[in-house]
Scaffold this active site. Structure first.
Site, PDB file in Angstrom:
ATOM      1  CB  CYS A  45      -0.920   0.019   1.219  1.00 60.62           C
ATOM      2  SG  CYS A  45      -1.998  -1.408   1.319  1.00 60.62           S
TER       3      CYS A  45
HETATM    4  C1  BEZ Z   1       0.600  -4.635   1.798  1.00 59.20           C
HETATM    5  O1  BEZ Z   1       0.132  -3.556   1.477  1.00 59.20           O
HETATM    6  O2  BEZ Z   1       1.779  -4.870   1.760  1.00 59.20           O
HETATM    7  C2  BEZ Z   1      -0.312  -5.753   2.239  1.00 59.20           C
HETATM    8  C3  BEZ Z   1      -1.498  -5.448   2.899  1.00 59.20           C
HETATM    9  C4  BEZ Z   1      -2.298  -6.488   3.326  1.00 59.20           C
HETATM   10  C5  BEZ Z   1      -1.924  -7.813   3.082  1.00 59.20           C
HETATM   11  C6  BEZ Z   1      -0.758  -8.084   2.388  1.00 59.20           C
HETATM   12  C7  BEZ Z   1       0.057  -7.048   1.974  1.00 59.20           C
END
Ligand code: BEZ
Length: 210
Positions: A45
């Site tokens: 994210c």
């Molecule tokens: C991420 O943004 O890295 C992420 C968020 C939730 C689950 C897996 C990865």
């Protein structure tokens, strides 16, 4: 029932990192991209929101406003933004909705319980100036989205909204386009000012109209 292409995008009021908004008022006559991310302070994210900020000028060229959403609260978003800015060398120049009561997530069906009970998946909605849903994408949490693809779809949507054309596989802005089947071949020269490149009676290319 979940949203489908052509449906009216639901309006909502929300707290964001840029203050309270009424979604329709905030959109005005622009195109809109509403995208959800699973959670603040997560690695993928952090890269996605940074890329979105870096592409702000590209969205503006397309008269498009971008807004992010997750079920984290406003204080969390505000603590996270400096990380996004530091890592991506950018200022976060678009609002992030604080949707801790899941209001927006439910309106747009962004929580898929078999993937995660609580977090939003990576949804993307492109909304036209008529407030109708033009595109929906759903990615898993583990896969960061390709924001250049979102720009590419905007180019296609905006072109095909004004011309009787469709865009072929892997098309990019400036490449030849396909004449839609409602235009008879004998009218192509008059309508587009060029001879079509006819591959099949139903597959006729012309240069991208201006
Ligand atoms: C991420 O943004 O890295 C992420 C968020 C939730 C689950 C897996 C990865």
């Amino acid at each position: 029932m979940s949203l489908r292409l052509g449906d009216l995008a639901p309006n909502f009021k929300a707290q964001t990192t840029q203050g309270e908004i009424d979604f329709y008022e905030w959109l005005g006559n622009s195109w809109g991209v509403l995208f959800s991310h699973p959670a603040d302070f997560t690695p993928v994210c952090t890269t996605e929101l940074g890329r979105t900020a870096l592409l702000k000028g590209e969205f503006e060229k397309r008269n498009t406003k971008v807004i992010a959403v997750s079920v984290d609260d406003l204080a969390s978003h505000k603590r996270w933004v400096p990380d996004i800015e530091e890592v991506n060398h950018v200022s976060v120049n678009f609002p992030i909705i604080a949707d801790e009561n899941h209001h927006v997530a439910q309106l747009y069906d962004m929580i898929h319980p078999n993937a995660s009970e609580k977090a939003t998946v990576r949804s993307v909605f492109i909304i036209g100036p008529d407030k109708k849903v033009k595109l929906m994408l759903t990615y898993p949490a583990s896969t960061g989205r390709n924001f250049l693809e979102i720009l590419r779809v905007l180019d296609s949507l905006q072109l095909t909204a004004h011309h009787s054309v469709a865009t072929p596989v892997d098309w990019k802005n400036g490449e030849d386009v396909i004449v839609t089947l409602n235009v008879p071949t004998e009218q192509i020269k008059e309508k587009y000012g060029v001879e079509a490149n006819i591959k099949k009676p139903y597959l006729r290319y012309v240069p991208q109209p201006k």
